[in-house]
Design an enzyme around this catalytic site. Structure first.
Site, mmCIF file in Angstrom:
data_model
loop_
_atom_site.group_PDB
_atom_site.id
_atom_site.type_symbol
_atom_site.label_atom_id
_atom_site.label_comp_id
_atom_site.label_asym_id
_atom_site.label_seq_id
_atom_site.Cartn_x
_atom_site.Cartn_y
_atom_site.Cartn_z
ATOM 1 N N HIS A 15 0.510 -0.995 0.138
ATOM 2 C CA HIS A 15 0.116 0.001 -0.270
ATOM 3 C C HIS A 15 1.524 0.874 -0.019
ATOM 4 O O HIS A 15 1.707 1.803 1.001
ATOM 5 C CB HIS A 15 -0.086 0.010 1.327
ATOM 6 N N HIS A 57 -0.743 10.418 -3.336
ATOM 7 C CA HIS A 57 -2.316 10.127 -2.928
ATOM 8 C C HIS A 57 -3.328 11.307 -2.850
ATOM 9 O O HIS A 57 -4.570 11.071 -2.786
ATOM 10 C CB HIS A 57 -2.320 9.575 -0.963
HETATM 11 O O1 G3P Z 1 -6.435 2.131 -2.860
HETATM 12 C C1 G3P Z 1 -7.542 0.955 -1.841
HETATM 13 C C2 G3P Z 1 -6.899 1.894 -0.783
HETATM 14 O O2 G3P Z 1 -5.027 2.308 -0.862
HETATM 15 C C3 G3P Z 1 -7.502 3.080 0.797
HETATM 16 O O3 G3P Z 1 -7.392 3.617 -0.161
HETATM 17 O O4 G3P Z 1 -7.266 6.336 0.978
HETATM 18 O O5 G3P Z 1 -5.173 4.588 0.579
HETATM 19 O O6 G3P Z 1 -5.326 5.503 -1.557
HETATM 20 P P1 G3P Z 1 -6.534 5.427 0.318
HETATM 21 CA CA CA Z 2 -5.320 3.686 -2.976
#
Ligand code: G3P
Ligand code: CA
Length: 331
Positions: A15, A57
């Site tokens: 992530h 992000h």
């Molecule tokens: O893309 C899914 C996960 O990454 C959660 O979203 O806000 O961290 O981009 P975000």
């Molecule tokens: Ca994401």
């Protein structure tokens, strides 16, 4: 379908890179994730004034770069409304790529990850092409298939200012040889209509993101009354399966919490999704106690075990080494 991607589930999706250990969305964070044997790395994508996709992000970049202390950009600070929310700061669409490249990344949550501040100021903001180049290089070096899991951020907003993300993304991926339903790519989004349009233009696997509350911003604009919770019902999932191959869900949609944060019984989301022929990827698991439920303080591995035992197909993790260690021990 998706045999390359699903042969060793649950897949581990790094992530924002290995963002538990390096400032997010830097090549160093992605490379560390790959070295930890993550299956996919996840770039969130926004765009520059000259139409180049970059990994951030948000399009407002003061939380993850040094833009706020750069005197040459002081007059770019402005207020914009993005997805209905007023934001005060510096926005990628007001910078050329050459200008973005003069900035340096910094840790988003120094209060929780003080060790990562040692890397503040070291690394550039990567383009999507640089992320792809890293993956190609590391695939040769490791002999492993390393996937990319790009997310288009704020598509309705970027469409409204004449900088749509989707066409550029598909062209970039095709130019790099990513084609067909078995390519090691998942394109994800919290909005719906752009994924539906992408499903006509490309065979690449698509992922509908589902949050635990709220609704897709394109639904807000179009007046569609459905919420994410509506989309997570059996009927909603059947609808999603017409244009996507997977759902990427907030972990509490599968394991809800009570008012004290304690975990409740799992919902039927996995079985409903699998009945609709959708893979289920869960976000986001992190090592710090701040992100863990009361019953799992000091035990991030226990959270992975819980979700893996429920039969998920993939997990987004800030700490791919923890995720991999639990997967290895499970086999
Ligand atoms: O893309 C899914 C996960 O990454 C959660 O979203 O806000 O961290 O981009 P975000
Ligand atoms: Ca994401």
């Amino acid at each position: 379908m998706l045999t390359i991607l699903t042969q060793k589930p649950p897949i581990i999706i790094a992530h924002r890179g290995a963002s538990g250990y390096r400032p997010e969305h830097t090549l160093a964070a992605y490379e560390l994730a790959i070295d930890m044997e993550a299956d996919f790395i996840e770039p969130d994508l926004v765009i520059t004034k000259d139409g180049i996709l970059i990994a951030r992000h948000e399009n407002e970049i003061s939380a993850t770069t040094d833009v706020a202390i750069r005197p040459e950009f002081a007059n770019r600070k402005t207020i914009k409304v993005v997805d209905g929310e007023a934001k005060n700061g510096w926005f990628t669409e007001d910078f050329t790529l050459a200008e973005i490249k003069t900035l340096r990344a910094k840790e988003r949550i120094p209060q929780l990850r003080p060790q990562n501040t040692a890397y503040d100021g070291l690394w550039e903001i990567p383009t999507l092409q640089e992320v792809i180049d890293l993956v190609k290089h590391k695939s040769v070096e490791t002999g492993r298939t390393i996937g990319i899991y790009p997310e288009t951020k704020h598509p309705t907003y970027f469409q409204s200012i004449g900088l749509p993300l989707e066409e550029t993304l598909v062209v970039n991926l095709q130019a790099n040889g990513y084609e067909g339903s078995n390519a090691p790519i998942f394109i994800q989004c919290f909005e719906v209509s752009n994924l539906q349009e992408l499903s006509i233009k490309t065979d690449l696997p698509l992922v509908q993101l589902l949050n635990v509350s709220g609704k897709p911003y394109d639904f807000v604009v179009s007046g569609d009354e459905r919420t994410y919770v509506d989309l997570a019902t059996a009927e909603g999932l059947r609808e999603i399966s017409r244009y996507a191959q997977a759902i990427g869900i907030h972990k509490n949609l599968l394991l809800p919490k009570d008012s004290e944060g304690k975990l409740l019984s799992p919902t039927s989301l996995i079985s409903n999704a699998h009945k609709a022929n959708l893979l289920v990827h869960v976000w986001t698991l992190r090592n710090e106690d701040f992100f863990l439920p009361p019953d799992l303080q000091g035990n991030p591995q226990g959270e992975y075990e819980l979700f893996f035992n429920l039969g998920i197909d993939g997990v987004f993790s800030d700490n791919p080494d923890t995720a991999i260690s639990v997967r290895v021990n499970k086999k």
